[in-house]
Write an enzyme that holds these catalytic residues in place. Structure first.
Site, PDB file in Angstrom:
ATOM      1  N   TYR A  73       0.855  -1.194   0.000  1.00 11.30           N
ATOM      2  CA  TYR A  73       0.000   0.000   0.000  1.00 11.30           C
ATOM      3  C   TYR A  73       0.881   1.230   0.000  1.00 11.30           C
ATOM      4  O   TYR A  73       1.804   1.344   0.808  1.00 11.30           O
ATOM      5  CB  TYR A  73      -0.896   0.030   1.248  1.00 11.30           C
ATOM      6  CG  TYR A  73      -2.341  -0.234   0.904  1.00 11.30           C
ATOM      7  CD1 TYR A  73      -2.994   0.567  -0.024  1.00 11.30           C
ATOM      8  CD2 TYR A  73      -3.042  -1.281   1.493  1.00 11.30           C
ATOM      9  CE1 TYR A  73      -4.320   0.316  -0.360  1.00 11.30           C
ATOM     10  CE2 TYR A  73      -4.358  -1.534   1.153  1.00 11.30           C
ATOM     11  CZ  TYR A  73      -4.995  -0.727   0.218  1.00 11.30           C
ATOM     12  OH  TYR A  73      -6.292  -0.972  -0.124  1.00 11.30           O
ATOM     13  N   GLU A  75      -0.601   4.661  -0.522  1.00  9.98           N
ATOM     14  CA  GLU A  75      -1.494   5.812  -0.719  1.00  9.98           C
ATOM     15  C   GLU A  75      -0.744   7.099  -0.478  1.00  9.98           C
ATOM     16  O   GLU A  75       0.029   7.225   0.485  1.00  9.98           O
ATOM     17  CB  GLU A  75      -2.702   5.720   0.217  1.00  9.98           C
ATOM     18  CG  GLU A  75      -3.726   4.726  -0.286  1.00  9.98           C
ATOM     19  CD  GLU A  75      -4.949   4.627   0.608  1.00  9.98           C
ATOM     20  OE1 GLU A  75      -5.181   5.536   1.431  1.00  9.98           O
ATOM     21  OE2 GLU A  75      -5.669   3.620   0.486  1.00  9.98           O
ATOM     22  N   ASP A 219      -7.196  13.717 -25.035  1.00 12.24           N
ATOM     23  CA  ASP A 219      -7.088  12.316 -24.601  1.00 12.24           C
ATOM     24  C   ASP A 219      -6.367  11.572 -25.728  1.00 12.24           C
ATOM     25  O   ASP A 219      -6.969  11.252 -26.753  1.00 12.24           O
ATOM     26  CB  ASP A 219      -8.486  11.751 -24.363  1.00 12.24           C
ATOM     27  CG  ASP A 219      -8.453  10.296 -23.903  1.00 12.24           C
ATOM     28  OD1 ASP A 219      -7.413   9.632 -24.087  1.00 12.24           O
ATOM     29  OD2 ASP A 219      -9.476   9.818 -23.386  1.00 12.24           O
ATOM     30  N   THR A 245      -3.976   6.346 -21.947  1.00 14.13           N
ATOM     31  CA  THR A 245      -3.696   5.028 -21.393  1.00 14.13           C
ATOM     32  C   THR A 245      -2.221   4.748 -21.681  1.00 14.13           C
ATOM     33  O   THR A 245      -1.580   5.475 -22.444  1.00 14.13           O
ATOM     34  CB  THR A 245      -4.548   3.930 -22.058  1.00 14.13           C
ATOM     35  OG1 THR A 245      -4.340   3.995 -23.476  1.00 14.13           O
ATOM     36  CG2 THR A 245      -6.019   4.108 -21.756  1.00 14.13           C
ATOM     37  N   LYS A 248      -1.591   1.072 -25.193  1.00 16.74           N
ATOM     38  CA  LYS A 248      -1.938   0.947 -26.616  1.00 16.74           C
ATOM     39  C   LYS A 248      -0.660   1.148 -27.441  1.00 16.74           C
ATOM     40  O   LYS A 248       0.240   0.316 -27.354  1.00 16.74           O
ATOM     41  CB  LYS A 248      -3.055   1.942 -26.961  1.00 16.74           C
ATOM     42  CG  LYS A 248      -4.336   1.652 -26.166  1.00 16.74           C
ATOM     43  CD  LYS A 248      -5.489   2.549 -26.549  1.00 16.74           C
ATOM     44  CE  LYS A 248      -6.754   2.157 -25.813  1.00 16.74           C
ATOM     45  NZ  LYS A 248      -7.096   3.050 -24.716  1.00 16.74           N
ATOM     46  N   ARG A 254      -1.365  -2.175 -18.723  1.00 15.71           N
ATOM     47  CA  ARG A 254      -2.710  -1.596 -18.746  1.00 15.71           C
ATOM     48  C   ARG A 254      -2.799  -0.528 -17.653  1.00 15.71           C
ATOM     49  O   ARG A 254      -2.642  -0.830 -16.469  1.00 15.71           O
ATOM     50  CB  ARG A 254      -3.701  -2.726 -18.475  1.00 15.71           C
ATOM     51  CG  ARG A 254      -5.150  -2.441 -18.669  1.00 15.71           C
ATOM     52  CD  ARG A 254      -5.894  -3.748 -18.880  1.00 15.71           C
ATOM     53  NE  ARG A 254      -5.479  -4.325 -20.138  1.00 15.71           N
ATOM     54  CZ  ARG A 254      -5.946  -3.929 -21.340  1.00 15.71           C
ATOM     55  NH1 ARG A 254      -6.873  -2.999 -21.422  1.00 15.71           N
ATOM     56  NH2 ARG A 254      -5.495  -4.484 -22.432  1.00 15.71           N
TER      57      ARG A 254
HETATM   58  N1  DSN Z   1     -11.726   0.344 -25.357  1.00 14.25           N
HETATM   59  C1  DSN Z   1     -10.674   1.171 -25.878  1.00 14.25           C
HETATM   60  C2  DSN Z   1     -10.514   1.012 -27.352  1.00 14.25           C
HETATM   61  O1  DSN Z   1     -10.583  -0.111 -27.806  1.00 14.25           O
HETATM   62  O2  DSN Z   1     -10.291   1.974 -28.065  1.00 14.25           O
HETATM   63  C3  DSN Z   1     -10.828   2.577 -25.495  1.00 14.25           C
HETATM   64  O3  DSN Z   1     -10.853   2.655 -24.115  1.00 14.25           O
END
Ligand code: DSN
Length: 436
Positions: A73, A75, A219, A245, A248, A254
């Site tokens: 933990y 925090e 974003d 994120t 990707k 993730r």
């Molecule tokens: N679910 C994602 C995507 O496939 O683009 C976006 O969060």
């Protein structure tokens, strides 16, 4: 229960030695889960992953994410934790923050959001009051659910105004966005999308936001790896806040990330991540983020990002040559939206997704702009090249992939043709191992 090794499943070992040890270790205690883990490893290794938002991480990223750091933990933030024993976690989080700032060339980074949607929650809470107006692209046109979909927090607690795409070109129409902004006077404008295949003009968005006194949030979840390597223009210095994120095109674990160049905004976002919307940070994931950011700072990652885009352009050209219509006519980034109706009027995204999966090609059905079919059916597919590029595929292989896509969809999922393609893909995958 015996655990089928990947070799027994008829493919080259998709796992590095440590992962094989891990499956064996889990299997000794829990064969049921270990069996499924091994099967998933085989599925990933023996199929072509074309989901634009997925990627294959390196063993270093993967094993950090599955390490003893999960036990802690922590925090709070480095130097200001609510728990003892955080000295090594402080260093890891500092390294992650420093690398994120260097990668995106900005002054502040919060590496704690558990996912992109959580980063967006923190930004909404930091910059807006409930009921404030946000202007965004709806999900049906390529936006994201956390940008204002009704059942999402964003659509529940905020007033959402929408801009669309130009109906003819399917491109962002900046003049129209400006007009809508003047009418609805948003407190925040969101750009950055889940299914937009072209370059985003962040400077133009900032000018629109400034014209109405709005914050600009970018974003960049989909294009983060391309932005980090200069393959797509950066939202800095234009956006007040940038979220993404990390899993990707950035090829990390993730997770989510919030970035800013403004000290006041950054301080507000920190408070809204913790304690505003999250509890304990996932320190194993933050370590994996630090490692992935380190990888992305290397020249090889720039070469990788360029190849992602080159592969997307090659796949797009090969599909167009086979009479598929691509929304906007092609791609500038890692993804493309295929309008299936030109190839065959009754071909749906749902059918294509199912048939292609049987053949070993993993895609997602996707609505196209003004899609007459519902979201669970759709007239389109979204295809992306980040994962295939991580396995070493290049332009010549993209033509081959387009051929397989067309054979399966052209035969309407005919069982014999699908089985032939499945065999060819399994053999092909043996030449392109997972990152190891
Ligand atoms: N679910 C994602 C995507 O496939 O683009 C976006 O969060």
């Amino acid at each position: 229960m015996t655990i089928a090794s990947p070799a027994a499943l008829g493919t080259p070992a998709p796992l590095d030695a440590m992962s094989q040890d891990l499956v064996a270790l889990v299997g000794a205690q829990d064969p049921e889960v270990a069996q499924l883990m091994a099967q998933e490893a085989d599925r990933q290794a023996s199929t072509l992953e074309l989901i634009a938002s997925e990627n294959h991480v390196t063993p270093a990223v993967m094993h950090a994410a599955g390490s003893w750091l999960t036990n802690k933990y922590a925090e709070g933030y480095p130097g200001k934790r609510y728990y003892g024993g955080c000295q090594f976690h402080d260093r890891i989080e500092d390294i992650a923050r420093e690398r994120a700032k260097k990668l995106f060339r900005c002054g502040f980074a919060n590496v704690q959001p558990h996912c992109g949607a959580n980063a967006n929650i923190a930004v909404f809470m930091a910059l807006l009051e409930p009921g404030d107006t946000v202007l965004s692209l709806p999900i049906k046109s390529g936006g994201h659910l956390s940008h204002g979909l009704k059942p999402n927090f964003s659509g529940t607690f905020y007033r959402i105004a929408e801009y669309g795409l130009d109906p003819q070109s399917e491109l962002l129409d900046y003049d129209a966005i400006e007009r809508i902004a003047r009418e609805c006077r948003p407190k925040m404008i969101i750009c950055g999308y889940s299914a937009y295949p072209r370059i985003i003009d962040f400077a133009r968005f900032r000018a629109i936001a400034d014209g109405v006194g709005a914050f600009l949030m970018a974003d960049i979840a989909h294009i983060a790896g391309l932005v980090a390597t200069g393959v797509h223009p950066s939202p800095f210095p234009h956006a007040h806040v940038v979220t993404t994120t990390t899993h990707k095109t950035l090829r990390g674990p993730r997770g989510g990330l919030a970035l800013s160049d403004d000290a006041d905004i950054a301080a507000k976002i920190d408070r809204k991540v913790f304690p505003g919307s999250q509890g304990g940070p996932l320190m194993h994931i933050i370590a994996a983020k630090a490692i992935a950011f380190g990888e992305a700072l290397r020249p090889e990652f720039t070469a990788y990002s360029r190849q992602v885009v080159a592969n997307a352009k090659a796949l797009a050209a090969a599909l167009i040559a086979r009479n598929y219509r691509l929304c906007t006519g092609g791609t500038d980034n890692h993804l493309m939206l295929v309008d299936l109706r030109q190839r065959s009027a009754d071909l749906t995204g749902a059918d294509a997704e199912k048939w292609l999966e049987s053949a070993g090609i993993i895609v997602n059905k996707n609505g196209i702009p003004n899609d007459p079919r519902p979201p669970m059916v759709t007239s389109g597919l979204r295809l992306g090249t980040p994962a295939l590029t991580s396995r070493g595929l290049k332009e010549p292989e993209m033509a081959q992939v387009a051929g397989w896509l067309d054979r399966v969809m052209g035969s309407k999922g005919d069982a014999a043709e699908t089985a032939r393609v499945r065999d060819e893909i399994r053999a092909f995958c043996a030449h392109f191992p997972m990152p190891h």
